[in-house]
Write an enzyme that holds these catalytic residues in place. Structure first.
Site, mmCIF file in Angstrom:
data_model
loop_
_atom_site.group_PDB
_atom_site.id
_atom_site.type_symbol
_atom_site.label_atom_id
_atom_site.label_comp_id
_atom_site.label_asym_id
_atom_site.label_seq_id
_atom_site.Cartn_x
_atom_site.Cartn_y
_atom_site.Cartn_z
ATOM 1 N N GLU A 1 10.475 -4.717 4.655
ATOM 2 C CA GLU A 1 10.557 -6.105 4.185
ATOM 3 C C GLU A 1 10.295 -6.184 2.687
ATOM 4 O OE1 GLU A 1 8.915 -4.964 6.768
ATOM 5 O OE2 GLU A 1 8.931 -6.350 8.461
ATOM 6 N N LYS B 1 8.983 -0.621 14.127
ATOM 7 C CA LYS B 1 9.583 -0.282 12.826
ATOM 8 C C LYS B 1 10.630 0.812 13.012
ATOM 9 C CE LYS B 1 5.471 -1.005 9.937
ATOM 10 N NZ LYS B 1 4.531 -0.339 9.039
ATOM 11 N N HIS C 1 -5.168 -33.684 17.198
ATOM 12 C CA HIS C 1 -4.093 -34.572 17.652
ATOM 13 C C HIS C 1 -2.932 -33.792 18.258
ATOM 14 C CE1 HIS C 1 -6.124 -38.015 15.893
ATOM 15 N NE2 HIS C 1 -6.507 -37.154 14.968
ATOM 16 N N GLU D 1 -4.888 -6.819 14.631
ATOM 17 C CA GLU D 1 -4.413 -5.490 14.256
ATOM 18 C C GLU D 1 -5.585 -4.494 14.324
ATOM 19 O OE1 GLU D 1 -2.550 -4.288 10.284
ATOM 20 O OE2 GLU D 1 -0.773 -4.834 11.407
ATOM 21 N N GLY E 1 -4.958 -2.078 4.858
ATOM 22 C CA GLY E 1 -4.158 -3.217 4.388
ATOM 23 C C GLY E 1 -4.827 -4.553 4.674
ATOM 24 N N ARG E 2 -5.313 -4.728 5.888
ATOM 25 C CA ARG E 2 -5.887 -6.028 6.265
ATOM 26 C C ARG E 2 -7.302 -6.234 5.714
ATOM 27 N NH1 ARG E 2 -4.858 -2.612 10.349
ATOM 28 N NH2 ARG E 2 -6.540 -1.830 11.657
ATOM 29 N N LYS F 1 0.841 -1.202 0.000
ATOM 30 C CA LYS F 1 0.000 0.000 0.000
ATOM 31 C C LYS F 1 0.877 1.253 0.000
ATOM 32 C CE LYS F 1 -3.611 2.202 2.738
ATOM 33 N NZ LYS F 1 -4.596 2.071 3.800
HETATM 34 O O1 F6P Z 1 3.120 -3.208 9.848
HETATM 35 C C1 F6P Z 1 1.765 -3.312 9.687
HETATM 36 C C2 F6P Z 1 1.315 -2.906 8.325
HETATM 37 O O2 F6P Z 1 1.250 -1.525 8.220
HETATM 38 C C3 F6P Z 1 -0.021 -3.554 7.998
HETATM 39 O O3 F6P Z 1 -1.079 -2.848 8.491
HETATM 40 C C4 F6P Z 1 0.043 -3.660 6.523
HETATM 41 O O4 F6P Z 1 -0.891 -4.586 6.048
HETATM 42 C C5 F6P Z 1 1.476 -4.088 6.328
HETATM 43 O O5 F6P Z 1 2.189 -3.372 7.311
HETATM 44 C C6 F6P Z 1 2.049 -3.868 4.970
HETATM 45 O O6 F6P Z 1 2.007 -2.537 4.573
HETATM 46 P P1 F6P Z 1 2.221 -2.114 3.070
HETATM 47 O O7 F6P Z 1 1.133 -2.735 2.255
HETATM 48 O O8 F6P Z 1 2.151 -0.620 3.060
HETATM 49 O O9 F6P Z 1 3.569 -2.607 2.626
#
Ligand code: F6P
Length: 541
Positions: free
Chosen positions: A213, A505, A385, A354, A268-269, A207
């Site tokens: 990452e 972060k 199990h 979240e 995002g979620r 987003k």
């Molecule tokens: O760290 C949490 C978050 O902001 C989530 O809410 C989001 O889904 C994810 O990181 C990834 O964010 P982006 O789509 O901006 O890379």
């Protein structure tokens, strides 16, 4: 809404009611009402919810619905559907429901109807997916794209991976789909080790297009492709992006013609049905994706229009509040009896935790009640199990959602009855247990009977659908989205921000150069962090 939750008349009434019925037994409730199993059920969008095996009476539901009314859940829901900026801490509308609104519907944000934009992006996705699936879209060397790798994390990863797993049987089996989220290089290495870069398409899903990452994995992917194909020009054929950040995307070197847009009013979620679902659409095809959206929309309509006491997401949200706030249950188990839903609990973890892991209410007060529960789970029958023992005989109350399907998807149809027999048996065993008398009558030796007693009275919801199709997946996800919404509305929290993840972060950004510098850094953390960093640096060599 200014009134604190714990001061609401219905809250007091629920507390008094809880004190009265807290020890009520499911055995008794079922014995008293032979129709309970039929009666305490509701159905919508292809999903049947049996909530009869909960520690509730008709009065509980009446009071919970009263609570929802007093807390203005319906008003807040309507405000969401109208595009009001109910995400107050980020001053944003919350409009994932617009992502699945049929063409011609009108939903406005700041006076602009967003539905035409949504469909323009869906059309662009459909055209692109069609070209990749047919082989018309070729890689830099002219080879057909056989592998699609979604690079993204959190909401830009969990939904696509969950949907791909859930809908595997509907996917193009000639193609491989992989998902890289973790910044651990092992994730990228594992996803690519057996693939030919010339046949691989990366979807960079972010987003913000700033997430550490994703940006790290994206840069690695770029190197992997450019080094192998020996040309920067390869980027144009092997990378597309899904983002709200056009500038960031073009800075990375992707032509914005190959960017699929979404908007700040999609959390995002809550984004798996936006362009973030591009990998899903390539996998199951535009028609399959349309069915998925139709399932979401069916549940949206039900949530928007059904009376509160027959409204599946409202009921599930209220039951969560019941156990979380009155019984003090800390967790909810999600147990899909469908192997293809193995990532569904992880998906719901982000959606729920979240969204509702918040300690300050909308009017800026520290809450004096519990908010979001811990979500966890594994597919049945695997969990039976390993950890079900604790649910059956442990000391903690763990309400569970058991999710099952009547028609199998695999060709091994004889397995389905065995799978579903286990779901029904677990719900029965958790609710009714086995008494000492029953054990003795069955010949259990006296010395062993106490160990074998299952107290029962463990609550479950059972969600039953005909088959795990795209439409049903859409309805199921929307059911939980709106249940989370209902909980957040009762707790008066902002379910759509996530400030808590920011601190980690920021601190990581400070520590990265301390790990990377060749000179010994002057560490100014606490003594524990300083020692750990020192030890890491010396062992890493
Ligand atoms: O760290 C949490 C978050 O902001 C989530 O809410 C989001 O889904 C994810 O990181 C990834 O964010 P982006 O789509 O901006 O890379």
């Amino acid at each position: 809404m200014n009134q604190r939750l714990t001061e609401a008349p219905s809250w007091h009434a629920l507390q008094a009611h809880y004190d009265k019925i807290k020890d009520i037994q499911l055995r008794q409730l079922f014995a008293d009402d032979p129709n309970r199993g039929d009666r305490l059920a509701a159905e919508a969008a292809g999903l049947y919810l049996d909530y009869s095996k909960n520690r509730i009476t008709d009065e509980t539901i009446r009071l919970l619905v009263q609570l929802a009314k007093e807390r203005g859940v319906a008003d807040r829901r309507n405000a969401m559907f109208r595009g009001e900026k109910i995400n107050i801490t980020e001053d944003r509308a919350v409009l994932h429901v617009a992502l699945r609104a049929p063409r011609g519907t009108q939903i406005k944000v700041d006076g602009v109807d967003v539905v035409p934009e949504v469909h323009a992006v869906l059309d662009k996705m459909a055209a692109f997916s069609g070209r990749v699936r047919s082989g018309e879209w070729k890689g830099h060397t002219g080879k057909r794209i056989k592998n699609v790798i979604n690079v993204g994390i959190g909401g830009s990863y969990l939904g696509p991976e969950m949907a791909y797993d859930a809908l595997r049987t509907f996917t193009d089996r000639a193609m491989k789909f992989r998902f890289v989220a973790n910044v651990d290089g092992a994730a990228f290495a594992e996803a690519t080790h057996d693939l030919d870069p010339a046949e691989t398409l990366f979807i960079l899903s972010s987003k913000t297009f700033t997430t550490l990452e994703t940006m790290t994995n994206a840069a690695t992917a770029r190197r992997w492709v450019v080094n192998a194909l020996k040309s920067d020009a390869a980027v144009a054929k092997h990378f597309v992006a899904v983002s709200t950040n056009a500038q960031g995307v073009s800075k990375f070197g992707i032509d914005t013609a190959n960017m699929f847009e979404f908007w700040d009013w999609v959390g995002g979620r809550y984004s798996m049905d936006s362009a973030i679902g591009l990998s899903t659409m390539i996998a199951i095809g535009p028609k399959g994706f349309e069915d998925l959206l139709a399932g979401f929309h069916d549940m949206d309509e039900h949530f928007r229009t059904a009376p509160l006491e027959k409204n599946l997401p409202i009921l599930m949200g209220l039951l969560t509040v019941w156990y979380n706030n009155f019984f003090g249950a800390q967790t909810i188990g999600i147990m899909p009896y469908a192997d293809n839903l193995k990532r569904f609990p992880a998906y719901l973890q982000q959606l729920q935790m979240e969204s509702n892991g918040k300690h300050v209410s909308l009017d800026c007060q520290q809450v004096n009640y519990q908010t979001g529960p811990i979500i966890w789970g594994e597919p049945g029958t695997d969990g039976q199990h390993s950890f079900y023992q604790l649910i059956h005989q442990g000391t903690k109350l763990i309400p569970c959602d058991l999710i099952g399907f009547c028609k199998p998807l695999s060709e091994f149809t004889d397995h389905q009855d065995l799978l579903m027999a286990n779901l029904f048996a677990q719900a029965e065993a958790l609710a009714f247990g086995k008494t000492a008398e029953e054990l003795k009558a069955a010949g259990s030796p006296d010395s062993q009977t106490p160990f074998r007693v299952c107290e029962g009275n463990r609550p479950t919801n059972t969600i039953l659908a005909e088959q795990l199709t795209p439409r049903v997946v859409g309805a199921l996800v929307a059911l939980y989205e709106h249940s989370v919404f209902t909980q957040g509305a009762i707790w008066a929290i902002d379910s759509f921000d996530q400030w808590g993840v920011e601190l980690g972060k920021v601190l990581a950004t400070r520590i990265i150069p301390e790990l990377q510098s060749s000179a010994e850094p002057k560490l100014k953390h606490d003594s524990s962090t300083n020692t750990l960093i020192g030890r890491y640096r010396s062992l890493r060599g």
